[in-house]
Design an enzyme around this catalytic site. Structure first.
Site, PDB file in Angstrom:
ATOM      1  N   ASP A 248     -85.857 -28.383 -42.796  1.00 19.45           N
ATOM      2  CA  ASP A 248     -85.638 -29.422 -41.795  1.00 19.45           C
ATOM      3  C   ASP A 248     -84.415 -30.271 -42.128  1.00 19.45           C
ATOM      4  O   ASP A 248     -83.815 -30.134 -43.198  1.00 19.45           O
ATOM      5  CB  ASP A 248     -86.868 -30.330 -41.705  1.00 19.45           C
ATOM      6  CG  ASP A 248     -88.094 -29.594 -41.205  1.00 19.45           C
ATOM      7  OD1 ASP A 248     -87.933 -28.642 -40.425  1.00 19.45           O
ATOM      8  OD2 ASP A 248     -89.214 -29.967 -41.605  1.00 19.45           O
TER       9      ASP A 248
ATOM     10  N   ARG B  22     -87.063 -21.815 -43.043  1.00 18.57           N
ATOM     11  CA  ARG B  22     -86.481 -22.889 -42.250  1.00 18.57           C
ATOM     12  C   ARG B  22     -86.631 -24.202 -43.009  1.00 18.57           C
ATOM     13  O   ARG B  22     -87.734 -24.576 -43.405  1.00 18.57           O
ATOM     14  CB  ARG B  22     -87.189 -22.987 -40.896  1.00 18.57           C
ATOM     15  CG  ARG B  22     -86.654 -24.100 -39.990  1.00 18.57           C
ATOM     16  CD  ARG B  22     -87.476 -24.170 -38.712  1.00 18.57           C
ATOM     17  NE  ARG B  22     -87.350 -22.949 -37.922  1.00 18.57           N
ATOM     18  CZ  ARG B  22     -86.395 -22.735 -37.034  1.00 18.57           C
ATOM     19  NH1 ARG B  22     -85.482 -23.662 -36.799  1.00 18.57           N
ATOM     20  NH2 ARG B  22     -86.363 -21.615 -36.352  1.00 18.57           N
TER      21      ARG B  22
ATOM     22  N   ARG C 289     -94.282 -31.563 -46.988  1.00 19.08           N
ATOM     23  CA  ARG C 289     -94.123 -33.021 -46.887  1.00 19.08           C
ATOM     24  C   ARG C 289     -95.413 -33.707 -46.454  1.00 19.08           C
ATOM     25  O   ARG C 289     -95.706 -34.831 -46.868  1.00 19.08           O
ATOM     26  CB  ARG C 289     -92.983 -33.358 -45.922  1.00 19.08           C
ATOM     27  CG  ARG C 289     -91.623 -32.954 -46.460  1.00 19.08           C
ATOM     28  CD  ARG C 289     -90.489 -33.664 -45.753  1.00 19.08           C
ATOM     29  NE  ARG C 289     -90.308 -33.252 -44.389  1.00 19.08           N
ATOM     30  CZ  ARG C 289     -90.335 -34.061 -43.346  1.00 19.08           C
ATOM     31  NH1 ARG C 289     -90.586 -35.355 -43.498  1.00 19.08           N
ATOM     32  NH2 ARG C 289     -90.134 -33.593 -42.131  1.00 19.08           N
TER      33      ARG C 289
END
Length: 267
Positions: free
Chosen positions: A62, A60, A205
Site C-alpha cells: 500500500d 501488493r 497492519r
C-alpha cells in the site's frame, strides 16, 4: 544503453528483487491517484531496452509501505545479462527504488501464484521522544509497551484461522494459515514479523495495531481472540500506520537470488 541489438527470436522472462522506500508512492501497483513502484520499474525497463513491458509483482504493498525483498517479473526480447539488467535498471530508477538482483526464469514463472511464503516485518520505535531519522521508517509509540503481553497474544494468532476481522474489505475466502507471528524487542525498538503463504488486504497492519493496544494495556488478549473467533469483517483495530511496514522477503521453490541478498530465496 539498449538491449535491442541482436535480440533473440523468442522472449525471455526475468525476475528481479526490489528494495524500495514507499514513502513517495501510492503503492506498488498502478494507481490513478499517484506514482507507483510498478510504473517506475516499467519506465526504467523501457529506457534500458526500448521495449514496452508489463511487470508482474509478487505482492501488493500500500501507499507508504516499504520493501526489502519485493519480487517482480517481466518478459523481454533483450540479450542483456542479469548483471547488466541490475546495473542498467538502477541507472534509470529513482534513488528510492533499487534492483538488488536479477535472474532469468522460466517463461511461465508467476511471482504471485508461485510464491511459497511471504514475510512482513513491522518496526515500532518505542522511545519516549520521536526520532526525525525514524520518520517514515517506523511507527513512533511513546508509551512503554508490554512486549511480553504482545508476544503471548501474537502466538495465539498463529495457525489456520478465519482472519476476516483483521483484514480490510474482501470478497473472497478469508481463511489463512499464519505460519509465524513473532514479537521481539531490541532496546526500545519493537519488531513484529508475520509469515504466511498469502495475506488478506491490510492484514498485517490490522494485526499490529491491536497487538500494540495489548502492549499499551488498552485491550486484553481475550478481546483479540474474540475478534478472531467472531470473524466479523474488519472488526479488529486500529490499523497500524503504513510507515513501519516492510515486505521483507518472498520464498520460491527453485529461485535463489543469492546468499548475499537473503530474500526471495528458494525453499
Amino acid at each position: 544503453m539498449s538491449g535491442d541489438a541482436g535480440a533473440p527470436s523468442e522472449g525471455r522472462r526475468f525476475a528481479v528483487l526490489l528494495e524500495y522506500d514507499g514513502t513517495a508512492y501510492s503503492g506498488s501497483q498502478y494507481q490513478e491517484n499517484g506514482p507507483s513502484i510498478q510504473s517506475e520499474l516499467e519506465a526504467a525497463i523501457t529506457r534500458l531496452t526500448s521495449e514496452t513491458v508489463r511487470a508482474a509483482f509478487a505482492g501488493r504493498t500500500d501507499a507508504g509501505v516499504h520493501a526489502l525483498g519485493q519480487v517482480a517479473s517481466f518478459e523481454t526480447m533483450s540479450r542483456l545479462t542479469p548483471a547488466e539488467f541490475v546495473s542498467g535498471l538502477n541507472h534509470f530508477l529513482p534513488e528510492d527504488i533499487a534492483v538488488r538482483a536479477a535472474r532469468e526464469v522460466a517463461r511461465e514463472f508467476d511471482p504471485r501464484r508461485q510464491a511459497r511464503s511471504r514475510l512482513y516485518r513491522y518496526r515500532i520505535d518505542n522511545r519516549p521522544v520521536r526520532s526525525p531519522l525514524e520518520r517514515d521508517r517506523s511507527w513512533h509509540v511513546a508509551r512503554p509497551l508490554d512486549v511480553g503481553a504482545m508476544r503471548q497474544a501474537a502466538r495465539r494468532l498463529e495457525g489456520v484461522h478465519d482472519f476476516a476481522a483483521f483484514a480490510g474489505p474482501y470478497d473472497g475466502r478469508t481463511e489463512r494459515t499464519l505460519r509465524r507471528c513473532e514479537v521481539t524487542a531490541c532496546g526500545r525498538h519493537v519488531t513484529v514479523e508475520m509469515e504466511a503463504q498469502a495475506f488478506l488486504p491490510h492484514q498485517v497492519r490490522r494485526t499490529v495495531g491491536p497487538l500494540v493496544e495489548v502492549g499499551r494495556g488498552r485491550i486484553t488478549e481475550e478481546t483479540l481472540m474474540a475478534w478472531l473467533d467472531e470473524a466479523r469483517p474488519s472488526a479488529a483495530g486500529p490499523a497500524a500506520p503504513p510507515c513501519g511496514l516492510y515486505l521483507a522477503g518472498i520464498a520460491y521453490e527453485g529461485l535463489d537470488f543469492g546468499p548475499e541478498e537473503g530474500n526471495g530465496q528458494s525453499e
